[in-house]
Design a protein around this motif. Structure first.
Motif, PDB file in Angstrom:
ATOM      1  N   VAL A 135       0.732  -1.118  -0.074  1.00  0.00           N
ATOM      2  CA  VAL A 135      -0.009   0.057  -0.066  1.00  0.00           C
ATOM      3  C   VAL A 135       0.793   1.179   0.011  1.00  0.00           C
ATOM      4  CG1 VAL A 135      -1.750   1.170   1.176  1.00  0.00           C
ATOM      5  CG2 VAL A 135      -1.932  -1.182   1.273  1.00  0.00           C
ATOM      6  N   TYR A 136       0.759   1.859  -1.202  1.00  0.00           N
ATOM      7  CA  TYR A 136       1.617   3.096  -1.182  1.00  0.00           C
ATOM      8  C   TYR A 136       0.965   4.341  -0.719  1.00  0.00           C
ATOM      9  CZ  TYR A 136       4.929   0.460  -4.431  1.00  0.00           C
ATOM     10  OH  TYR A 136       5.471  -0.431  -4.955  1.00  0.00           O
ATOM     11  N   ARG A 137      -0.173   4.400  -0.847  1.00  0.00           N
ATOM     12  CA  ARG A 137      -0.792   5.626  -0.479  1.00  0.00           C
ATOM     13  C   ARG A 137      -2.375   5.230   0.008  1.00  0.00           C
ATOM     14  NH1 ARG A 137      -4.378  10.102  -3.384  1.00  0.00           N
ATOM     15  NH2 ARG A 137      -4.706   8.303  -4.788  1.00  0.00           N
ATOM     16  N   CYS A 138      -2.658   6.004   1.092  1.00  0.00           N
ATOM     17  CA  CYS A 138      -4.185   5.942   1.466  1.00  0.00           C
ATOM     18  C   CYS A 138      -4.532   7.331   2.320  1.00  0.00           C
ATOM     19  CB  CYS A 138      -4.277   4.767   2.704  1.00  0.00           C
ATOM     20  SG  CYS A 138      -6.088   4.864   3.465  1.00  0.00           S
ATOM     21  N   GLU A 139      -5.481   7.942   1.142  1.00  0.00           N
ATOM     22  CA  GLU A 139      -5.755   9.216   1.639  1.00  0.00           C
ATOM     23  C   GLU A 139      -7.354   9.362   1.765  1.00  0.00           C
ATOM     24  OE1 GLU A 139      -4.045  11.970  -1.284  1.00  0.00           O
ATOM     25  OE2 GLU A 139      -2.125  11.585  -0.769  1.00  0.00           O
ATOM     26  N   VAL A 140      -7.771  10.277   2.825  1.00  0.00           N
ATOM     27  CA  VAL A 140      -9.272  10.477   3.108  1.00  0.00           C
ATOM     28  C   VAL A 140      -9.401  11.887   2.686  1.00  0.00           C
ATOM     29  CG1 VAL A 140     -11.012  10.364   4.718  1.00  0.00           C
ATOM     30  CG2 VAL A 140      -9.083   8.736   4.796  1.00  0.00           C
ATOM     31  N   GLU A 141     -10.681  12.017   1.880  1.00  0.00           N
ATOM     32  CA  GLU A 141     -10.993  13.255   1.448  1.00  0.00           C
ATOM     33  C   GLU A 141     -12.538  13.480   2.121  1.00  0.00           C
ATOM     34  OE1 GLU A 141     -12.461  15.631  -2.542  1.00  0.00           O
ATOM     35  OE2 GLU A 141     -10.984  13.944  -2.898  1.00  0.00           O
ATOM     36  N   THR A 142     -12.567  14.562   2.834  1.00  0.00           N
ATOM     37  CA  THR A 142     -13.948  14.881   3.118  1.00  0.00           C
ATOM     38  C   THR A 142     -15.026  15.524   2.075  1.00  0.00           C
ATOM     39  OG1 THR A 142     -12.861  15.607   5.297  1.00  0.00           O
ATOM     40  CG2 THR A 142     -15.230  16.256   4.990  1.00  0.00           C
ATOM     41  N   LEU A 143     -15.877  14.490   1.863  1.00  0.00           N
ATOM     42  CA  LEU A 143     -16.842  15.085   0.897  1.00  0.00           C
ATOM     43  C   LEU A 143     -18.057  15.813   1.581  1.00  0.00           C
ATOM     44  CD1 LEU A 143     -17.388  11.681  -0.910  1.00  0.00           C
ATOM     45  CD2 LEU A 143     -15.763  13.611  -1.597  1.00  0.00           C
ATOM     46  N   GLY A 144     -18.322  15.876   2.720  1.00  0.00           N
ATOM     47  CA  GLY A 144     -19.446  16.549   3.410  1.00  0.00           C
ATOM     48  C   GLY A 144     -19.435  16.205   4.812  1.00  0.00           C
ATOM     49  N   PRO A 145     -20.477  16.656   5.737  1.00  0.00           N
ATOM     50  CA  PRO A 145     -20.746  16.240   7.003  1.00  0.00           C
ATOM     51  C   PRO A 145     -20.729  14.693   7.039  1.00  0.00           C
ATOM     52  CG  PRO A 145     -22.060  17.861   6.696  1.00  0.00           C
ATOM     53  CD  PRO A 145     -21.564  17.415   5.317  1.00  0.00           C
ATOM     54  N   ASP A 146     -19.738  14.055   7.998  1.00  0.00           N
ATOM     55  CA  ASP A 146     -19.813  12.593   8.031  1.00  0.00           C
ATOM     56  C   ASP A 146     -19.844  11.626   6.705  1.00  0.00           C
ATOM     57  OD1 ASP A 146     -19.767  13.140  10.535  1.00  0.00           O
ATOM     58  OD2 ASP A 146     -21.643  12.184  11.101  1.00  0.00           O
ATOM     59  N   ASP A 147     -19.247  12.253   5.578  1.00  0.00           N
ATOM     60  CA  ASP A 147     -19.129  11.818   4.139  1.00  0.00           C
ATOM     61  C   ASP A 147     -17.897  11.798   3.786  1.00  0.00           C
ATOM     62  OD1 ASP A 147     -19.790  10.514   1.910  1.00  0.00           O
ATOM     63  OD2 ASP A 147     -20.789  12.222   1.261  1.00  0.00           O
ATOM     64  N   TYR A 148     -16.837  10.682   3.544  1.00  0.00           N
ATOM     65  CA  TYR A 148     -15.752  10.593   3.109  1.00  0.00           C
ATOM     66  C   TYR A 148     -15.382   9.702   1.925  1.00  0.00           C
ATOM     67  CZ  TYR A 148     -15.220  12.660   7.799  1.00  0.00           C
ATOM     68  OH  TYR A 148     -15.266  13.520   8.876  1.00  0.00           O
ATOM     69  N   ARG A 149     -14.344  10.115   1.407  1.00  0.00           N
ATOM     70  CA  ARG A 149     -13.921   9.345   0.086  1.00  0.00           C
ATOM     71  C   ARG A 149     -12.487   8.777   0.439  1.00  0.00           C
ATOM     72  NH1 ARG A 149     -13.433  11.897  -5.320  1.00  0.00           N
ATOM     73  NH2 ARG A 149     -11.070  12.030  -4.796  1.00  0.00           N
ATOM     74  N   ILE A 150     -12.005   7.460   0.330  1.00  0.00           N
ATOM     75  CA  ILE A 150     -10.983   7.085   0.506  1.00  0.00           C
ATOM     76  C   ILE A 150     -10.159   6.709  -0.914  1.00  0.00           C
ATOM     77  CG2 ILE A 150      -9.242   5.330   1.509  1.00  0.00           C
ATOM     78  CD1 ILE A 150     -11.580   5.108   3.611  1.00  0.00           C
ATOM     79  N   ASP A 151      -8.800   7.146  -1.036  1.00  0.00           N
ATOM     80  CA  ASP A 151      -8.124   6.931  -2.450  1.00  0.00           C
ATOM     81  C   ASP A 151      -7.033   6.085  -2.056  1.00  0.00           C
ATOM     82  OD1 ASP A 151      -9.466   8.073  -4.673  1.00  0.00           O
ATOM     83  OD2 ASP A 151      -9.339   9.828  -3.386  1.00  0.00           O
ATOM     84  N   VAL A 152      -6.799   4.700  -2.450  1.00  0.00           N
ATOM     85  CA  VAL A 152      -5.695   4.065  -2.245  1.00  0.00           C
ATOM     86  C   VAL A 152      -4.895   3.688  -3.336  1.00  0.00           C
ATOM     87  CG1 VAL A 152      -5.312   1.637  -1.219  1.00  0.00           C
ATOM     88  CG2 VAL A 152      -6.947   2.932  -0.227  1.00  0.00           C
ATOM     89  N   ASP A 153      -3.553   3.635  -3.151  1.00  0.00           N
ATOM     90  CA  ASP A 153      -2.522   3.277  -4.548  1.00  0.00           C
ATOM     91  C   ASP A 153      -1.808   2.077  -3.713  1.00  0.00           C
ATOM     92  OD1 ASP A 153      -3.269   5.410  -6.216  1.00  0.00           O
ATOM     93  OD2 ASP A 153      -1.519   6.488  -5.819  1.00  0.00           O
ATOM     94  N   MET A 154      -2.030   0.790  -4.600  1.00  0.00           N
ATOM     95  CA  MET A 154      -1.212  -0.321  -4.037  1.00  0.00           C
ATOM     96  C   MET A 154      -0.776  -1.045  -5.170  1.00  0.00           C
ATOM     97  SD  MET A 154      -4.477  -2.959  -3.368  1.00  0.00           S
ATOM     98  CE  MET A 154      -3.086  -4.612  -3.519  1.00  0.00           C
ATOM     99  N   THR A 155       0.315  -1.847  -4.928  1.00  0.00           N
ATOM    100  CA  THR A 155       0.884  -2.591  -5.926  1.00  0.00           C
ATOM    101  C   THR A 155       0.775  -4.146  -5.412  1.00  0.00           C
ATOM    102  OG1 THR A 155       2.863  -2.564  -7.418  1.00  0.00           O
ATOM    103  CG2 THR A 155       3.161  -2.681  -5.033  1.00  0.00           C
ATOM    104  N   LEU A 156       1.531  -5.034  -6.578  1.00  0.00           N
ATOM    105  CA  LEU A 156       1.565  -6.398  -6.062  1.00  0.00           C
ATOM    106  C   LEU A 156       2.987  -6.717  -6.071  1.00  0.00           C
ATOM    107  CD1 LEU A 156      -1.359  -7.520  -8.544  1.00  0.00           C
ATOM    108  CD2 LEU A 156      -1.591  -6.978  -6.288  1.00  0.00           C
ATOM    109  N   THR A 157       3.085  -8.022  -5.647  1.00  0.00           N
ATOM    110  CA  THR A 157       4.579  -8.385  -5.525  1.00  0.00           C
ATOM    111  C   THR A 157       5.107  -8.695  -6.936  1.00  0.00           C
ATOM    112  OG1 THR A 157       4.027 -10.566  -4.901  1.00  0.00           O
ATOM    113  CG2 THR A 157       4.471  -9.141  -3.200  1.00  0.00           C
ATOM    114  N   ALA A 158       4.223  -8.987  -7.678  1.00  0.00           N
ATOM    115  CA  ALA A 158       4.557  -9.408  -9.146  1.00  0.00           C
ATOM    116  C   ALA A 158       3.489  -8.725 -10.032  1.00  0.00           C
ATOM    117  CB  ALA A 158       4.925 -11.074  -9.358  1.00  0.00           C
ATOM    118  N   PRO A 159       3.967  -7.955 -11.158  1.00  0.00           N
ATOM    119  CA  PRO A 159       2.843  -7.520 -11.875  1.00  0.00           C
ATOM    120  C   PRO A 159       2.046  -8.129 -12.710  1.00  0.00           C
ATOM    121  CG  PRO A 159       4.957  -6.417 -12.400  1.00  0.00           C
ATOM    122  CD  PRO A 159       5.209  -7.599 -11.456  1.00  0.00           C
ATOM    123  N   GLY A 160       2.236  -9.844 -12.873  1.00  0.00           N
ATOM    124  CA  GLY A 160       1.511 -10.428 -13.741  1.00  0.00           C
ATOM    125  C   GLY A 160       0.536 -11.244 -12.629  1.00  0.00           C
ATOM    126  N   CYS A 161       0.519 -11.159 -11.462  1.00  0.00           N
ATOM    127  CA  CYS A 161      -0.293 -11.638 -10.386  1.00  0.00           C
ATOM    128  C   CYS A 161      -1.871 -11.407 -10.715  1.00  0.00           C
ATOM    129  CB  CYS A 161      -0.109 -11.272  -8.946  1.00  0.00           C
ATOM    130  SG  CYS A 161      -0.944 -11.924  -7.774  1.00  0.00           S
TER     131      CYS A 161
END
Length: 186
Positions: A111-137
């Motif tokens: 997991v390279y990145r996990c960011e939380v964005e506030t969309l409104g009161p008690d409303d959130y969006r999560i953006d995650v960038d992740m990779t794998l141990t091998a690209p062909g998995c």
């Protein structure tokens, strides 16, 4: 060193996914399965020379208590904030496992990145960038989908984007000390 693993007779036809290709298969009733991993609510089994992942909802076919898919909202500790949602997100990401490796995706350094964005009161969006141990998995989309479903279970989260990225390429140096210890790389 070879460990004797528990042999189980599969009690009914059981949906599974081949590892590492990610293709859906059915393990037939009466097959002998060897449990190689029980982590994060799913099972990795060895049948006729191949590895398969079986979800917790089908655990009864392997003689275990079935577990329901995560759909009850998970409440972060304390007041709901972008910070409390982010802490909960990292905790849930640490319950996602590569079916071939007994270490979670956070400690593997996937997991390279996990960011939380506030969309409104008690409303959130999560953006995650992740990779794998091998690209062909072929398990990549399955692991990403599992992460997405778990993150959507956080109270107040209405949107989750899990992106599979290949830059920078994953390397063993990205693993936590705990992961390297677990895999005998220390």
């Amino acid at each position: 060193m070879h460990h004797e693993r528990e042999q189980i007779e599969v009690s009914r036809d059981c949906p599974a996914v081949s590892v590492p290709y990610g293709a859906p298969v059915t393990i037939e009733k009466g097959c002998m399965a060897q449990i190689t991993q029980k982590l994060g609510g799913s099972y990795t089994v060895y049948v006729d020379g191949n590895l398969y992942r079986v979800e917790g909802v089908d655990a009864d076919a392997l003689g275990f208590e079935p577990t329901e898919a995560v759909n009850t909202p998970v409440m972060p500790e304390g007041p709901l904030s972008a910070e409390s949602v982010r802490d909960m997100a990292w905790s849930l990401l640490a319950t996602c496992f590569d079916p071939e490796i007994p270490v979670d995706i956070v400690n593997l350094g996937l997991v390279y990145r996990c960011e939380v964005e506030t969309l409104g009161p008690d409303d959130y969006r999560i953006d995650v960038d992740m990779t794998l141990t091998a690209p062909g998995c072929g398990m990549g989309t399955m692991i990403a989908d599992e992460a997405r479903v778990k993150l959507l279970s956080i109270h107040g989260v209405s949107d989750v984007n899990v992106n599979l990225v290949w830059d920078p390429p994953w390397g063993r140096e990205m693993m936590s000390e705990l992961a390297r210890l677990e895999m005998g790389m220390m």
